[in-house]
Design a protein around this motif. Structure first.
Motif, PDB file in Angstrom:
ATOM      1  N   UNK A 100       0.807  -1.209   0.000  1.00  0.00           N
ATOM      2  CA  UNK A 100       0.000   0.000   0.000  1.00  0.00           C
ATOM      3  C   UNK A 100       0.837   1.254   0.000  1.00  0.00           C
ATOM      4  N   UNK A 101       0.233   2.324  -0.494  1.00  0.00           N
ATOM      5  CA  UNK A 101       0.880   3.620  -0.433  1.00  0.00           C
ATOM      6  C   UNK A 101      -0.216   4.640  -0.089  1.00  0.00           C
ATOM      7  N   UNK A 102       0.183   5.872   0.218  1.00  0.00           N
ATOM      8  CA  UNK A 102      -0.801   6.854   0.683  1.00  0.00           C
ATOM      9  C   UNK A 102      -1.479   7.531  -0.502  1.00  0.00           C
ATOM     10  N   UNK A 103      -2.817   7.607  -0.450  1.00  0.00           N
ATOM     11  CA  UNK A 103      -3.531   8.416  -1.436  1.00  0.00           C
ATOM     12  C   UNK A 103      -4.630   9.177  -0.710  1.00  0.00           C
ATOM     13  N   UNK A 104      -4.498  10.473  -0.648  1.00  0.00           N
ATOM     14  CA  UNK A 104      -5.494  11.361  -0.053  1.00  0.00           C
ATOM     15  C   UNK A 104      -6.037  10.845   1.279  1.00  0.00           C
ATOM     16  N   UNK A 105      -5.128  10.584   2.201  1.00  0.00           N
ATOM     17  CA  UNK A 105      -5.541  10.210   3.550  1.00  0.00           C
ATOM     18  C   UNK A 105      -6.009   8.771   3.706  1.00  0.00           C
ATOM     19  N   UNK A 106      -5.833   7.949   2.648  1.00  0.00           N
ATOM     20  CA  UNK A 106      -6.180   6.534   2.746  1.00  0.00           C
ATOM     21  C   UNK A 106      -5.034   5.679   2.208  1.00  0.00           C
ATOM     22  N   UNK A 107      -5.154   4.375   2.430  1.00  0.00           N
ATOM     23  CA  UNK A 107      -4.159   3.470   1.872  1.00  0.00           C
ATOM     24  C   UNK A 107      -4.650   3.000   0.505  1.00  0.00           C
ATOM     25  N   UNK A 108      -3.863   3.247  -0.533  1.00  0.00           N
ATOM     26  CA  UNK A 108      -4.184   2.736  -1.865  1.00  0.00           C
ATOM     27  C   UNK A 108      -3.479   1.390  -2.031  1.00  0.00           C
ATOM     28  N   UNK A 109      -4.241   0.343  -2.324  1.00  0.00           N
ATOM     29  CA  UNK A 109      -3.635  -0.972  -2.547  1.00  0.00           C
ATOM     30  C   UNK A 109      -3.016  -0.970  -3.945  1.00  0.00           C
ATOM     31  N   UNK A 110      -1.690  -1.103  -4.035  1.00  0.00           N
ATOM     32  CA  UNK A 110      -1.044  -1.066  -5.346  1.00  0.00           C
ATOM     33  C   UNK A 110      -0.661  -2.470  -5.827  1.00  0.00           C
TER      34      UNK A 110
END
Lengths: 246, 496
Positions: A100-110
């Motif tokens: 995961x990485x950060x996207x706008x205050x949430x965790x984006x599953x990459x």
């Protein structure tokens, strides 16, 4: 830190100049030895702040410099660079792996690797997870990501206040890994560790998730062997991204 | 008990890797080094075999160091290699004669089109089960013998040796063992695929002296013991990279297929102990042979340009800075905007085999952005897969049910989804994207008893990801028709 000063001067020169400059031009402008200048340029090239034209050998500002304010590591690149280490983590732990990485205050599953039991599972790459209720999110929060303003409650064990969260993140920083035990979904747990790039910068997190009985011992503590597997995978990805061994 | 490992050497087109695997077939460590690509003329591609050997010598110990393992923990070494790339070297000095001529190289095209209609060509085609094409090693040997003064005589005296990459590496690893495996030998046009030995008639057809050829051995079985890079370790297997991937995907039964997405892409279907001759532009090839057992054969659909189209986009157009960014750029738009790229950079391989075709970008309008081009780049890999799958279904009389995929491009979710969409079957990635190396490791491990049997290897296979088709049938047919019209525009570009 003379070298940082000089690197800054090189960047200013390239930003202000008319396009590409040769090694000789840069060295002359800054009154530096060619060898010193070359060393600085090679380091800046390695981190993407400077690019060298393949044909002429001249230097210009790199794409990473122009993107400093936005995302720093392309998420597709992060997946591509970690895929070889996510698979062994799934094999050794027997659990599903997510990066995961950060996207706008949430965790984006990459990236997502199925639990290796050949049951039907669906890819959830691109989905978003709450930061404060997942191991991935806590690993990212502990090393610089901005915490969400409101802490939604998912279970009775979800971290409910900013104070509790700060204390939990302090523990993550001390241990170097994070966990969520039934904090997002009853019966489910997750363990994660940060992925670092050059200079130690945290660019993502890698973790496993699954049934709480499999991930935790009888006292509800994450199993040390699984924690070691997760941390090994995080270190392997970090090494490939250029982080120093630690 | 000390943990024991198997090491794979994956000698690929752009880089060489040494990978350490454990008993579960999981990657323990990896060391990789790119080598220089030489493009001396349009259509020519060369490698320096000496540089590649130096890389192997350095990467072997490096991979062990990263695994925290010592040489005595290595049960066996296996080799998977770029196929058809042709190396000649001096038997006495061990020095390569010029650069190796790489599989993508088309310098032999004039010669091959002349040979194609020469008396005896039909026999060569029948014995090798291959079309006469620039792709294979035999014509390259002929070209090199023709273009280095005195080389023919030296080859006849056995002073100059031929090998594909695995032959060259085994020769260097063992200090002089001159052998090849059946899978690599089956890509030369010189092998009789039924007897699994060099054909005297085919050698005579090309005027290639037998004295320069290596001994043909089974793919899986101890070749010898290394004296360099991995001193004291047995070399247990050698396979062409695509056959290694088929083995690594544990496609041991007839009807099982995989597609590896790398520089080019290669779909192989195991056809068992029976050689199937294609009537739809596919190749018949040896899949593997375990020592003491009959060979297994495969049908192969070879696509010349897939990952290398992304590299071209990165290096020549400079629209992205790293290959994975193609997905980021492609996701800035929702479709191809009517734009199609057919990457016939060195002609088209399966199912067309048109060496005179050259690449096109069609459907350009002022609306097209670099995002649309990025989409078209990814879609080209998917449509080329579709054409090969259609040919394979027609040849085998069976419809492919799922496609097992591997290789670096499987990290691209947009591409994998698009492949599932255009094939209309599930696309499955196993829990080991490095199947080329894994296949070499599996073979080597089997040869020395590190793994007991094929069933033991099958149990290591697990599904790591799956993409299910979601495209509407009407859209699929329209897009496929557009793609095929774009392909037709590449034909007959190079005029004789």
């Amino acid at each position: 830190m003379q070298s940082i000063e000089r690197a800054a001067a090189v960047l200013r020169l390239l930003a202000g100049g008319a396009g590409r400059l040769s090694l000789g031009e840069i060295a002359r402008s800054l009154d530096l030895a060619k060898g010193t200048t070359h060393g600085i340029l090679q380091t800046l090239r390695k981190v993407g702040f400077v690019e060298q034209d393949r044909a002429s050998g001249q230097y210009q500002l790199g794409a990473a410099m122009l993107r400093l304010g936005t995302g720093y590591l392309d998420v597709n690149e992060l997946r591509s660079r970690s895929i070889n280490w996510a698979d062994p983590l799934a094999a050794r732990s027997g659990e599903a792996v997510r990066i995961g990485t950060v996207l706008e205050g949430q965790v984006l599953v990459v990236h997502h690797v199925f639990r290796p039991d050949d049951t039907f599972q669906t890819l959830d790459v691109g989905s978003l997870l709450p930061m404060h209720a997942t191991a991935l999110g806590k690993a990212l929060l502990a090393y610089g990501a901005t915490p969400p303003a409101s802490l939604d409650r998912f279970t009775s064990r979800t971290v409910g206040t900013q104070r509790e969260l700060a204390a939990a993140l302090q523990v993550v920083r001390e241990c170097g890994w994070s966990a969520d035990i039934e904090e997002l979904t009853p019966g489910e747990a997750s363990i994660a560790a940060p992925i670092r790039a050059y200079g130690g910068l945290v660019v993502g997190a890698i973790g496993i998730s699954g049934h709480v009985e499999r991930l935790c011992d009888s006292r509800y503590h994450p199993r040390p062997q699984l924690v070691a597997n997760v941390r090994d995978a995080a270190r392997a990805v970090s090494r490939d991204l250029g982080a120093a061994r630690r | 008990m000390t943990e024991r490992y198997v090491v794979a050497i994956d000698q690929g087109t752009t880089s060489t890797r040494c990978i350490v695997f454990d008993r579960r077939g999981q990657l323990v460590s990896l060391a990789q080094q790119e080598h220089k690509q030489y493009y001396p003329k349009p259509g020519w591609v060369e490698h320096d075999a000496a540089e590649i050997w130096r890389n192997v010598e350095r990467l072997g110990p490096e991979a062990l160091r990263r695994a925290g393992a010592t040489i005595d923990q290595v049960a066996a070494v296996g080799i998977a290699n770029q196929r058809e790339t042709t190396v000649l070297w001096d038997r006495t000095t061990g020095q390569p004669v010029g650069h190796a001529v790489v599989w993508q190289d088309t310098r032999t095209d004039t010669m091959v089109s002349e040979l194609d209609t020469a008396p005896g060509a039909e026999g060569v085609r029948h014995r090798s089960a291959l079309p006469l094409a620039t792709y294979f090693s035999g014509p390259r040997i002929r070209w090199m013998l023709d273009h280095h003064p005195g080389l023919q005589e030296r080859a006849e005296r056995g002073e100059v040796l031929f090998g594909t990459m695995e032959t060259w590496l085994i020769w260097k690893l063992t200090g002089g063992l001159h052998v090849t495996d059946v899978t690599n030998a089956s890509r030369t046009l010189l092998l009789d695929v039924h007897t699994l030995d060099w054909s005297s008639e085919s050698l005579a057809f090309f005027g290639i002296p037998r004295a320069m050829l290596p001994e043909v051995r089974p793919s899986i079985g101890v070749f010898g013991t290394a004296t360099a890079a991995f001193p004291g370790v047995r070399i247990g297997a050698a396979l062409g990279d695509q056959q290694a991937a088929l083995f690594g995907q544990t496609c041991f039964a007839p009807g099982e297929a995989k597609c590896t997405y790398g520089t080019g892409s290669f779909l192989l279907l195991n056809t068992g102990s029976e050689l199937v001759r294609s009537t739809h532009g596919l190749l018949s090839t040896v899949a593997y042979q375990i020592k003491g057992e009959p060979a297994a054969y495969a049908l192969e659909g070879s696509i010349a340009i897939t990952g290398s189209l992304v590299q071209w986009f990165r290096d020549q157009l400079e629209l992205i800075t790293s290959a994975p960014e193609i997905e980021t750029l492609a996701r800035t738009v929702t479709d191809n905007g009517g734009c199609y790229i057919v990457p016939a950079f060195s002609g088209l391989y399966a199912p067309y085999w048109r060496s005179e075709a050259r690449g096109v970008i069609v459907g350009l309008t002022s609306y097209i952005t670099k995002g649309h081009l990025a989409r078209a780049v990814l879609e080209a890999s998917a449509w080329q897969t579709r054409e090969v799958v259609d040919a394979m279904n027609a040849d085998s009389g069976l419809a492919l049910k799922t496609l097992r995929v591997d290789g670096g491009m499987t990290a691209d979710n947009l591409l994998m989804q698009f492949i599932a969409d255009v094939l209309d079957v599930p696309v499955v990635r196993p829990l080991a994207a490095e199947t080329v190396s894994l296949g070499a490791a599996y073979g080597a491990g089997l040869a020395v008893g590190y793994w007991p049997d094929l069933e033991g290897l099958r149990q290591n296979w697990h599904r790591a990801a799956q993409w299910l088709p979601t495209m509407e049938a009407g859209k699929r047919e329209t897009e496929y028709a557009n793609w095929q019209r774009a392909v037709a525009r590449t034909f007959d570009w190079i005029q004789a």
